[in-house]
Design a protein around this motif. Structure first.
Motif, short mmCIF file in Angstrom:
data_model
loop_
_atom_site.label_atom_id
_atom_site.label_comp_id
_atom_site.label_asym_id
_atom_site.label_seq_id
_atom_site.Cartn_x
_atom_site.Cartn_y
_atom_site.Cartn_z
N GLU A 163 0.82 -1.21 0.00
CA GLU A 163 0.00 0.00 0.00
C GLU A 163 0.86 1.26 0.00
O GLU A 163 0.56 2.20 -0.70
CB GLU A 163 -0.94 0.04 1.21
N LEU A 164 1.91 1.27 0.78
CA LEU A 164 2.79 2.43 0.81
C LEU A 164 3.32 2.74 -0.58
O LEU A 164 3.34 3.87 -1.01
CB LEU A 164 3.95 2.21 1.78
N HIS A 165 3.69 1.71 -1.30
CA HIS A 165 4.20 1.92 -2.64
C HIS A 165 3.12 2.46 -3.58
O HIS A 165 3.39 3.31 -4.40
CB HIS A 165 4.81 0.63 -3.20
N ARG A 166 1.91 1.95 -3.45
CA ARG A 166 0.82 2.46 -4.30
C ARG A 166 0.61 3.95 -4.04
O ARG A 166 0.49 4.72 -4.96
CB ARG A 166 -0.48 1.69 -4.06
N HIS A 167 0.59 4.33 -2.77
CA HIS A 167 0.37 5.74 -2.45
C HIS A 167 1.53 6.61 -2.93
O HIS A 167 1.33 7.75 -3.32
CB HIS A 167 0.11 5.93 -0.95
N THR A 168 2.72 6.07 -2.93
CA THR A 168 3.86 6.80 -3.46
C THR A 168 3.70 7.00 -4.96
O THR A 168 3.94 8.08 -5.49
CB THR A 168 5.18 6.07 -3.14
N TYR A 169 3.25 5.96 -5.65
CA TYR A 169 2.99 6.09 -7.08
C TYR A 169 1.89 7.11 -7.34
O TYR A 169 1.98 7.88 -8.29
CB TYR A 169 2.63 4.73 -7.69
N TYR A 170 0.86 7.13 -6.52
CA TYR A 170 -0.21 8.13 -6.68
C TYR A 170 0.39 9.54 -6.62
O TYR A 170 0.07 10.40 -7.43
CB TYR A 170 -1.26 8.02 -5.57
N ARG A 171 1.25 9.76 -5.64
CA ARG A 171 1.87 11.09 -5.49
C ARG A 171 2.76 11.43 -6.67
O ARG A 171 2.78 12.57 -7.15
CB ARG A 171 2.63 11.17 -4.17
N LEU A 172 3.52 10.46 -7.15
CA LEU A 172 4.38 10.70 -8.31
C LEU A 172 3.55 11.06 -9.54
O LEU A 172 3.89 12.00 -10.27
CB LEU A 172 5.22 9.46 -8.62
N ILE A 173 2.48 10.34 -9.76
CA ILE A 173 1.62 10.60 -10.92
C ILE A 173 0.98 11.97 -10.79
O ILE A 173 0.95 12.76 -11.75
CB ILE A 173 0.58 9.48 -11.09
N TYR A 190 12.08 -1.65 -5.83
CA TYR A 190 11.14 -2.38 -5.01
C TYR A 190 10.07 -3.08 -5.83
O TYR A 190 9.53 -4.08 -5.40
CB TYR A 190 10.45 -1.44 -4.02
N TRP A 191 9.71 -2.53 -6.99
CA TRP A 191 8.62 -3.11 -7.77
C TRP A 191 9.15 -3.81 -8.95
O TRP A 191 9.66 -3.52 -9.86
CB TRP A 191 7.63 -2.03 -8.17
N PRO A 224 15.52 10.66 -8.35
CA PRO A 224 16.08 9.68 -7.41
C PRO A 224 14.99 8.85 -6.73
O PRO A 224 15.17 7.66 -6.51
CB PRO A 224 16.84 10.54 -6.39
N LEU A 225 13.85 9.45 -6.42
CA LEU A 225 12.76 8.71 -5.80
C LEU A 225 12.20 7.67 -6.76
O LEU A 225 11.93 6.53 -6.37
CB LEU A 225 11.65 9.66 -5.35
N MET A 284 -6.46 1.93 -10.83
CA MET A 284 -5.40 1.39 -11.69
C MET A 284 -4.71 0.21 -11.01
O MET A 284 -4.56 0.17 -9.80
CB MET A 284 -4.38 2.49 -12.01
N SER A 285 -4.28 -0.74 -11.83
CA SER A 285 -3.49 -1.87 -11.32
C SER A 285 -2.06 -1.39 -11.04
O SER A 285 -1.66 -0.29 -11.46
CB SER A 285 -3.45 -3.00 -12.36
N ASN A 286 -1.30 -2.23 -10.38
CA ASN A 286 0.11 -1.89 -10.11
C ASN A 286 0.87 -1.66 -11.41
O ASN A 286 1.68 -0.74 -11.51
CB ASN A 286 0.79 -3.00 -9.32
N GLU A 287 0.59 -2.49 -12.41
CA GLU A 287 1.26 -2.35 -13.69
C GLU A 287 0.89 -1.03 -14.37
O GLU A 287 1.74 -0.38 -14.98
CB GLU A 287 0.92 -3.54 -14.61
N GLU A 288 -0.37 -0.65 -14.28
CA GLU A 288 -0.81 0.63 -14.87
C GLU A 288 -0.15 1.81 -14.17
O GLU A 288 0.22 2.80 -14.82
CB GLU A 288 -2.33 0.74 -14.81
N LEU A 289 0.01 1.71 -12.86
CA LEU A 289 0.70 2.77 -12.12
C LEU A 289 2.14 2.91 -12.62
O LEU A 289 2.63 4.02 -12.84
CB LEU A 289 0.69 2.50 -10.62
N GLN A 290 2.79 1.77 -12.82
CA GLN A 290 4.17 1.79 -13.32
C GLN A 290 4.24 2.41 -14.71
O GLN A 290 5.15 3.19 -14.99
CB GLN A 290 4.73 0.37 -13.37
N VAL A 291 3.29 2.08 -15.58
CA VAL A 291 3.27 2.63 -16.93
C VAL A 291 3.07 4.14 -16.88
O VAL A 291 3.75 4.89 -17.60
CB VAL A 291 2.17 1.95 -17.78
N ALA A 292 2.16 4.60 -16.04
CA ALA A 292 1.90 6.04 -15.93
C ALA A 292 3.15 6.78 -15.48
O ALA A 292 3.52 7.81 -16.07
CB ALA A 292 0.75 6.31 -14.97
#
Length: 80
Positions: A2-12, A79-80, A71-72, A48-56
């Protein structure tokens, strides 16, 4: 995970905000969701799926809109 998903949300969110300010000169939440829908076919990161977050994130990074936090992004890829 979950922490990683929320980090991806912030990055996007950060990347799309930078993109919109660069391209149209301003940013609104409505424009954010419209652009995310245009880019990924979904208007919310939560659906979005984890893969979709990575693509975005990858797409935003390739366009240069995550350079200030590169760097982030690199650390997340380990990790992913």
């Amino acid at each position: 995970m979950e922490l990683h998903r929320h980090t991806y949300y912030r990055l996007i969110h950060h990347g799309i905000k930078c993109l919109l300010v660069d391209r149209i000169g301003h940013f609104t939440e409505h424009e954010y969701h419209d652009y995310l829908n245009h880019m990924m076919g979904k208007s919310s990161c939560f659906s979005m799926s984890n893969e979709e977050l990575q693509v975005a994130v990858s797409n935003l990074r390739e366009e240069g809109y995550l350079e200030d936090i590169k760097p982030l992004v690199s650390a997340l890829e380990m990790y992913w």
